[in-house]
Design a protein around this motif. Structure first.
Motif, PDB file in Angstrom:
ATOM      1  N   ILE B  26       0.874  -1.169   0.000  1.00 18.14           N
ATOM      2  CA  ILE B  26       0.000   0.000   0.000  1.00 18.14           C
ATOM      3  C   ILE B  26       0.914   1.223   0.000  1.00 18.14           C
ATOM      4  O   ILE B  26       1.650   1.440   0.963  1.00 18.14           O
ATOM      5  CB  ILE B  26      -0.900   0.052   1.263  1.00 18.14           C
ATOM      6  N   ARG B  27       0.855   1.986  -1.079  1.00 15.68           N
ATOM      7  CA  ARG B  27       1.693   3.201  -1.125  1.00 15.68           C
ATOM      8  C   ARG B  27       0.812   4.435  -0.942  1.00 15.68           C
ATOM      9  O   ARG B  27      -0.194   4.590  -1.622  1.00 15.68           O
ATOM     10  CB  ARG B  27       2.445   3.322  -2.440  1.00 15.68           C
ATOM     11  N   LEU B  53       8.292  13.401  11.297  1.00 15.04           N
ATOM     12  CA  LEU B  53       6.840  13.270  11.476  1.00 15.04           C
ATOM     13  C   LEU B  53       6.294  12.127  10.610  1.00 15.04           C
ATOM     14  O   LEU B  53       5.526  11.280  11.080  1.00 15.04           O
ATOM     15  CB  LEU B  53       6.166  14.600  11.116  1.00 15.04           C
ATOM     16  N   MET B  54       6.714  12.089   9.339  1.00 13.01           N
ATOM     17  CA  MET B  54       6.304  10.991   8.454  1.00 13.01           C
ATOM     18  C   MET B  54       6.692   9.640   9.065  1.00 13.01           C
ATOM     19  O   MET B  54       5.889   8.704   9.106  1.00 13.01           O
ATOM     20  CB  MET B  54       6.974  11.132   7.076  1.00 13.01           C
ATOM     21  N   GLU B  74       9.955   8.011   1.992  1.00  8.87           N
ATOM     22  CA  GLU B  74      10.838   9.083   1.517  1.00  8.87           C
ATOM     23  C   GLU B  74       9.940  10.271   1.221  1.00  8.87           C
ATOM     24  O   GLU B  74       8.788  10.097   0.821  1.00  8.87           O
ATOM     25  CB  GLU B  74      11.565   8.666   0.238  1.00  8.87           C
ATOM     26  N   SER B  75      10.476  11.477   1.424  1.00 11.24           N
ATOM     27  CA  SER B  75       9.751  12.686   1.077  1.00 11.24           C
ATOM     28  C   SER B  75       8.319  12.609   1.631  1.00 11.24           C
ATOM     29  O   SER B  75       8.129  12.370   2.831  1.00 11.24           O
ATOM     30  CB  SER B  75       9.789  12.844  -0.454  1.00 11.24           C
ATOM     31  N   ASP B  76       7.305  12.744   0.786  1.00 16.05           N
ATOM     32  CA  ASP B  76       5.920  12.748   1.271  1.00 16.05           C
ATOM     33  C   ASP B  76       5.199  11.447   0.923  1.00 16.05           C
ATOM     34  O   ASP B  76       3.974  11.433   0.816  1.00 16.05           O
ATOM     35  CB  ASP B  76       5.150  13.940   0.686  1.00 16.05           C
ATOM     36  N   GLU B  77       5.944  10.377   0.761  1.00 16.34           N
ATOM     37  CA  GLU B  77       5.308   9.100   0.454  1.00 16.34           C
ATOM     38  C   GLU B  77       5.783   8.005   1.395  1.00 16.34           C
ATOM     39  O   GLU B  77       6.877   8.091   1.972  1.00 16.34           O
ATOM     40  CB  GLU B  77       5.570   8.690  -1.003  1.00 16.34           C
ATOM     41  N   TYR B  78       4.957   6.989   1.566  1.00 13.37           N
ATOM     42  CA  TYR B  78       5.311   5.828   2.387  1.00 13.37           C
ATOM     43  C   TYR B  78       4.679   4.591   1.770  1.00 13.37           C
ATOM     44  O   TYR B  78       3.539   4.649   1.307  1.00 13.37           O
ATOM     45  CB  TYR B  78       4.832   5.998   3.836  1.00 13.37           C
ATOM     46  N   PHE B 127      -3.393  12.510   1.967  1.00 16.02           N
ATOM     47  CA  PHE B 127      -2.611  11.479   1.300  1.00 16.02           C
ATOM     48  C   PHE B 127      -3.545  10.612   0.457  1.00 16.02           C
ATOM     49  O   PHE B 127      -4.639  10.274   0.896  1.00 16.02           O
ATOM     50  CB  PHE B 127      -1.894  10.604   2.336  1.00 16.02           C
ATOM     51  N   ASP B 128      -3.113  10.309  -0.758  1.00 16.93           N
ATOM     52  CA  ASP B 128      -3.865   9.301  -1.503  1.00 16.93           C
ATOM     53  C   ASP B 128      -3.191   7.954  -1.268  1.00 16.93           C
ATOM     54  O   ASP B 128      -2.104   7.882  -0.676  1.00 16.93           O
ATOM     55  CB  ASP B 128      -3.956   9.644  -2.998  1.00 16.93           C
ATOM     56  N   GLY B 129      -3.829   6.897  -1.689  1.00 15.99           N
ATOM     57  CA  GLY B 129      -3.267   5.561  -1.477  1.00 15.99           C
ATOM     58  C   GLY B 129      -3.674   4.641  -2.603  1.00 15.99           C
ATOM     59  O   GLY B 129      -4.667   4.878  -3.294  1.00 15.99           O
ATOM     60  N   ARG B 130      -2.874   3.615  -2.779  1.00 14.81           N
ATOM     61  CA  ARG B 130      -3.212   2.591  -3.776  1.00 14.81           C
ATOM     62  C   ARG B 130      -2.633   1.261  -3.285  1.00 14.81           C
ATOM     63  O   ARG B 130      -1.697   1.245  -2.495  1.00 14.81           O
ATOM     64  CB  ARG B 130      -2.650   2.941  -5.129  1.00 14.81           C
TER      65      ARG B 130
END
Lengths: 258, 258, 258, 258
Positions: B26-27, B53-54, B74-78, B127-130
């Motif tokens: 799940i990203r 914080l992330m 990384e950055s604004d994604e997980y 945040f969106d997710g997929r």
């Protein structure tokens, strides 16, 4: 460190586009809110502060996503309606669901202190979400009728249940007393034993919350002297009205327009 | 008000079960974070407070959902990795994506003041997710390698870009100066013109964040006299290590175990 | 008559790509073959002519579609295995399923007179199809083991059932006599009461049919004088062998190769 | 040989139910029919024998599957329309697509000798298939208009193309002569150079084939004396009519009824 040898993994992202031409409903639902509401001492059967917080979050979702035409909420759930012809995020289910859930959740946490100022947040509020497509206007109306009828049924039951429990019955006894009873019986019970006239309870509890945009004067900016410049804007507005009969739809034909 | 006549609308909820036996990733990805980070004055090219914080939000996701084995950010994604045999929420894509996004977002808002105490939150972080499935262990490793290689490439580029901009170049000039350049050139540039040894930059910036569970003593409860009772627990722990080579996987064979 | 105003309807064709990197199994299954086999007087419990026809159709499917590596059939069903890395028709489920079903059906009708020369086709033979993905080699082997174990179980049951019926029992009596019985009991029954040694029955009935490609000399063309030019080709070949144990897979490692 | 240890593989069959409440169109399309029609010497631009065979196969599909309300065919393709409320095979896409394709293909092979008695079948005719959902009646009508407009455009082009080729032009010259030309030009060309009045060509070529059920007297059984017992039945009937304008739909309101 070239990235190209790994990029093939992107092909594993399968398409989840929702069928064009249908109404899209995104319904979000609180995870474990029975426990969450106990933990934060929500009033039973309805906590107006918590419902107002839900309603405000729904308004914020509609401020953020202009393709959401209408929302309907009750208890710890909210449904958001996107128009047939929306092309928001290419109608990709996971994009739509995740962004609406994320927007709602962020506002729920951020606005909690305003609505429950004396109750620190002691657990993570979470909402799941799903997307459902409805081909016909009649299906969409039936969906919303389904949720609103559910609101009524739950609220009537819960009002009786908590009246019995607050009067000294155990939860099991209250449940047994209500098993298999009809609407008329429950109204009678409330009136005779507890002096509650169900019809006089707040509309927010009985009907849930409908959010639509209404023209309103809002402060657009400030002049140099500090006085506000007011502009007419379409502002998400919370109503507690019947969605089952035709009246609401006759008065708001734009909601079902193509 | 019977609900049964509307209940047919439930049948419109189609199944979105993810293929059994595959790794599930799940990203989640920040919506409009370029603007969001400008608005809140994030340091460029990396703001350690925002990255921490992330990372903390990712740890909270792993505290909440035990089937998440591993996370990489990384950055604004997980990215969150669920094991092949997970049956969490029946592997339904929308449930998994929405709940992880909701948990992450709630924590992002709630923990913001701890990490950026002097910066009030002025916009809604979203945040969106997929969900993506990977059949083989090799695919999962390549996915994580793809993200980590991306971290490196972006960080090196951004480090150069912001060094140039801070030295007086316009963004367009900085972009032009870097167009088509290779790793070696960028390292040279940083060292010669700005005295920056890329190898000495923080690992968090260069490698991103890997979250795994590590055994640690944590306070389980307090005795009556107030002294803590410590217990060994598996605690989400943030590492800044290489995921591309074999070492990490050889040292953590349980991560790929069935 | 411009077509462009209608072309938007193409957007309603949603993507049905199967997950990359997985084994794809297309299983086809006769529609109403109990009735179909009665109508055409198929021998019970197995009609070798009808099984041979099925096997020949499977070979033709493999002649037509080179990405089919392996097929396994029993009774009125056949499973076709496409390799992990196949990109046949972009892995679109409906393309793959419909073309294999169509090829199989066309051959079934066209080759019927060869196998059942004295039995005119009196109804339309039809097959449904579905696509299933398997991430690991072990899953694929278990799938094939599942079908082959099913062949064995059904064949043993049917052999007993029809022996009882042919000996004068009614179908209901035969069913009652077999209810809940085990393998050993059924073998005993066949041997003692009917003199049938189950082990000596044809392998085609007990194991079903495995189709793989084998090198063979085939006539490639004719010379001017009419003599044939032979070439080595990989020819679909029907085997009746065990797929459950390791032997077959050890002898045919290319079948599971990437 | 217990089968239970393998049965888990069934869980890998994912649900492919089509959205309820929508029109379902199953379109089937000949695979490689340019080559197939050359191989069998089909007349150009239209071979009436081959079109009649297609039409008869479509009728047989409608005899077999009563939920198919309407079919439309042209060249080597056919579209079958299932009503909004059909629950045929639980609306599973692969079941519907594969069975319609299989039924069509079986009839194509079986009925070939009737329509092309002097042309032995020298290759395997194959059709692919796909399912598409349409939410509104207007979408369904536009879909059918799209196919019929396509029929007209192709037929006009092909009539010109083959007239030019038969008059001695090479295919490339014919293509060049027609590139970018409009309807009026093509009609002129046909009339002036080849004496063909496009309006007088068979409706089957210009409009394609519409299959609907019409009440007709058919022989239901025979009396003992051999005379037939006639009964009124709804019989699939081929029409060559306009589907784009309203007339057909006004005359056949049951086709769009719920």
């Amino acid at each position: 460190m070239a990235n190209s040898k790994y990029e093939y993994v992107k092909q594993y992202e399968l398409d989840d586009t929702l069928l064009p031409g249908c109404w899209i409903v995104i319904r979000i639902d609180g995870k474990g809110f029975t426990k969450f509401s106990d933990l934060h001492g929500f009033e039973k059967p309805n906590d107006k502060r918590a419902l107002d917080l839900m309603d405000e979050c729904a308004c914020e979702v509609m401020n953020e996503f202009h393709d959401v035409r209408l929302a309907y909420g009750e208890s710890d759930e909210y449904s958001f309606v996107l128009g047939r012809s929306t092309d928001m995020y290419g109608r990709r289910a996971s994009k739509l669901v995740s962004l609406l859930v994320s927007c709602f959740t962020a506002n729920y946490v951020a606005r909690w202190p305003t609505h429950l100022p004396d109750t620190p947040l002691r657990a993570t509020p979470m909402f799941d979400g799903r997307a459902v497509c409805y081909p016909l206007d009649a299906h969409l109306r039936d969906y919303l009728a389904w949720r609103q009828a559910d609101t009524h049924i739950n609220n009537q039951y819960n009002t009786c249940f908590w009246a019995l429990v607050k009067s000294g019955k155990s939860p099991a006894e209250a449940q047994a007393a209500l098993r298999g009873t009809q609407t008329a019986f429950k109204n009678e019970l409330l009136f005779r034993e507890f002096g509650i006239n169900y019809a006089h309870l707040p509309e927010q509890f009985k009907k849930g919350s409908v959010v639509v945009r209404r023209k309103a004067l809002v402060e657009a900016k400030k002049r140099e002297d500090g006085t506000p410049v007011m502009r007419e804007r379409a502002v998400p507005t919370v109503l507690h009205v019947d969605l089952i009969r035709d009246d609401f739809w006759n008065e708001n034909p734009h909601l079902l327009a193509p």
